[in-house]
Write a protein that holds these residues in place. Structure first.
Motif, mmCIF file in Angstrom:
data_model
loop_
_atom_site.group_PDB
_atom_site.id
_atom_site.type_symbol
_atom_site.label_atom_id
_atom_site.label_comp_id
_atom_site.label_asym_id
_atom_site.label_seq_id
_atom_site.Cartn_x
_atom_site.Cartn_y
_atom_site.Cartn_z
ATOM 1 N N GLY A 1 0.809 -1.249 -0.028
ATOM 2 C CA GLY A 1 -0.014 -0.016 0.032
ATOM 3 C C GLY A 1 0.873 1.225 0.058
ATOM 4 O O GLY A 1 0.308 2.260 0.649
ATOM 5 N N LYS A 2 2.238 1.310 -0.590
ATOM 6 C CA LYS A 2 2.951 2.280 -0.491
ATOM 7 C C LYS A 2 2.327 3.461 -1.434
ATOM 8 O O LYS A 2 2.298 4.511 -1.006
ATOM 9 N N SER A 3 2.070 2.947 -2.676
ATOM 10 C CA SER A 3 1.705 4.058 -3.467
ATOM 11 C C SER A 3 0.324 4.599 -3.026
ATOM 12 O O SER A 3 0.100 5.784 -3.400
ATOM 13 N N SER A 4 -0.533 3.831 -2.608
ATOM 14 C CA SER A 4 -1.870 4.287 -1.810
ATOM 15 C C SER A 4 -1.522 5.273 -0.922
ATOM 16 O O SER A 4 -2.262 6.213 -0.939
ATOM 17 N N GLY B 1 4.133 -5.698 -7.492
ATOM 18 C CA GLY B 1 5.131 -5.215 -8.354
ATOM 19 C C GLY B 1 4.589 -4.060 -9.310
ATOM 20 O O GLY B 1 4.975 -3.964 -10.293
ATOM 21 N N THR B 2 3.307 -3.290 -9.016
ATOM 22 C CA THR B 2 3.236 -2.309 -9.642
ATOM 23 C C THR B 2 4.035 -1.135 -10.026
ATOM 24 O O THR B 2 4.355 -0.664 -11.143
ATOM 25 N N THR B 3 4.650 -0.668 -8.699
ATOM 26 C CA THR B 3 5.664 0.459 -9.058
ATOM 27 C C THR B 3 7.005 0.091 -9.417
ATOM 28 O O THR B 3 7.322 -0.924 -8.758
ATOM 29 N N ASP C 1 -7.828 -0.944 8.213
ATOM 30 C CA ASP C 1 -9.317 -1.188 8.012
ATOM 31 C C ASP C 1 -9.694 -2.762 7.677
ATOM 32 O O ASP C 1 -10.804 -2.885 7.975
#
Ligand SMILES: Nc1nc2c(ncn2[C@@H]2O[C@H](COP(=O)(O)OP(=O)(O)OP(=O)(O)O)[C@@H](O)[C@H]2O)c(=O)[nH]1
Ligand SMILES: [Mg+2]
Length: 436
Positions: free
Chosen positions: A228-231, A249-251, A328
């Protein structure tokens, strides 16, 4: 004789007002050619500006004549404050450029002339550049202090202290066979050098604060893929900056966002999730991410289990904050106060995290306004301090002491941009009245 230079000193047209500045020996001549006569010094006069080639009116505006040496550059200078239309500025620039001995200024040339004419030293020049680039309140405060010569005055104090010390040591050297120059001269020299060294150490202690204030406090978001880094980057900046998907591996590339947190400049860096890379692109992304993390001022280590950072990341030696992301989604077990629970769906948790980052930034940059704001300045002061320390070691021949003090003065000279061998001679002659 130097050229007379001119430039549009205000922002890009179109604008309400444009300021065209000129400086140099032909300033009076130029003002006369363009406006008919030279107004009284430092008094704004409303005039028609004409193209000297055909007498056509270019515009009507305020004209200021600023005689040297009391001007910014130290030379005769003038300002035309015109309407900021593109064609107005273009016509004015064209008319000025057609005059003999007058040309467009190079970047920084006005400031360079101010430096060369002794109006400001290098630290003030650097601070002036920082003031123009300042984006946060803290940066502005630091820069305005330096631009007003706070560092320059301090460095001048060091310089006179060191010159006095050198003068004493060199006098004792020159006249050591004679009876009229007592040994206590070099004792006084040591005392003066010691005082300079103490002052330098105090300023060096704040150097990192100052450099961070200028360059920004860097916070790296690190953790396993999908943590959740980019979030979190998007939530902290309230913008949709980074791509977020549930694909691990999105970023891959590094993403940087600049923020103003309570007047402190903070750079948030999103990085690729750490794991065994699936391909060369991801491997390069991970390598870059780790490098940025190792050079950061703070790492936020994210994982949705609240896991702490692995040994190899701890080994960077960068302060870490462990964050249990996606709070959450349950997992309400108590992870202890060492781990911060955050969810991008819970604004309160994001605000709490912002407060924590702001506090760390303020710890890293706050306090009194630091004088040193660049690595260059820090190096010069460190070199000077090292040389003074060598001079004070004790039991050294006076020649060696004198040489160390000379190196210290040179380092201060490099800091301010004033290196002058005549200085020490002047100091010797003026303070000792040797009469020989
Ligand atoms: N429920 C919930 N889901 C979240 C939260 N933060 C992130 N996610 C989801 O977790 C998934 C991964 O999020 P990213 O932000 O792409 O994770 P990342 O750490 O940047 O991943 P990589 O770039 O692959 O390393 C996405 O499906 C997000 O929607 C959160 O606070 N709560
Ligand atoms: Mg990501």
């Amino acid at each position: 004789m130097s050229d007379t230079i001119f430039a549009l000193s205000s922002g890009h047209p179109p604008a309400a007002v444009a300021v065209v500045r000129l400086s140099g020996p032909r300033t009076r001549f130029v003002v006369e050619m363009m406006t008919g006569s030279v107004p009284s010094a430092r008094v704004a006069a409303l005039r028609s500006l004409r193209d000297p080639r055909d007498g056509q009116v270019i515009d009507r505006g305020l004209v200021l004549f600023l005689p040297g040496p009391g001007s910014f550059t130290g030379e005769d200078s003038a300002e035309f404050q015109l309407h900021g239309g593109r064609a107005v500025v273009a016509a004015c620039v064209k008319a000025l450029g057609a005059l003999d001995g007058v040309r467009v200024a190079e970047p920084g040339e006005f400031t360079r002339r101010a430096f060369e004419n002794g109006k400001m030293d290098l630290t003030a020049v650097e601070a002036l550049g920082d003031l123009i680039a300042a984006e946060t309140e803290g940066q502005r405060r630091q820069a305005v202090n330096g631009a007003n010569g706070a560092f320059a005055r301090r460095a001048d104090g060091w310089r006179s202290g060191l010159l006095a010390a050198r003068a004493a040591v060199e006098a004792e050297l020159d006249f050591s066979d004679e009876e009229d120059v007592p040994d206590s001269l070099s004792a006084a020299a040591f005392e003066a050098a010691r005082a300079v060294l103490d002052d330098m150490r105090g300023i060096l202690a704040d150097a990192l604060h100052g450099e961070r204030m200028r360059d920004g406090f860097t916070v790296a978001l690190m953790g396993p893929p999908n943590a959740g880094k980019s979030s979190l980057l998007n939530a902290l900046t309230r913008r949709d900056v980074a791509i977020v998907t549930d694909v691990p591996g999105t970023t891959r590339d590094i993403l940087e966002v600049h923020l103003d947190l309570g007047g402190y400049p903070v750079t948030l860096v999103d990085t690729a999730g750490l794991r065994e890379a699936m391909d060369v692109v991801e491997a390069e992304g991970i390598r870059r991410g780790r490098r940025r993390g190792a050079g950061a001022d703070l790492i936020l280590w994210l994982s949705d289990t609240g896991q702490l950072a692995p040994e190899d990341v701890v080994a960077f030696g960068v302060p870490l904050i462990a964050i249990r992301s996606k709070a959450d989604l349950g997992g309400n077990e108590d992870l202890g106060s060492a781990v911060l629970s955050v969810s991008v769906q819970d604004d309160a948790s994001i605000s709490r995290l912002i407060d924590v980052i702001a506090q760390r930034a303020s710890d890293g940059m706050g306090g009194e306004t630091a004088l040193i704001s660049r690595e260059r300045q820090r190096r010069c002061v460190e070199d000077a301090a090292t040389a003074i320390q060598a001079a004070l070691k004790g039991g050294l021949p006076l020649e060696v002491v004198a040489d160390s003090l000379r190196r210290a003065t040179d380092a201060v000279g490099r800091l301010t941009g004033r290196i002058d061998v005549e200085d020490v001679l002047g100091s010797i002659f003026s303070s000792f009245c040797i009469g020989k």
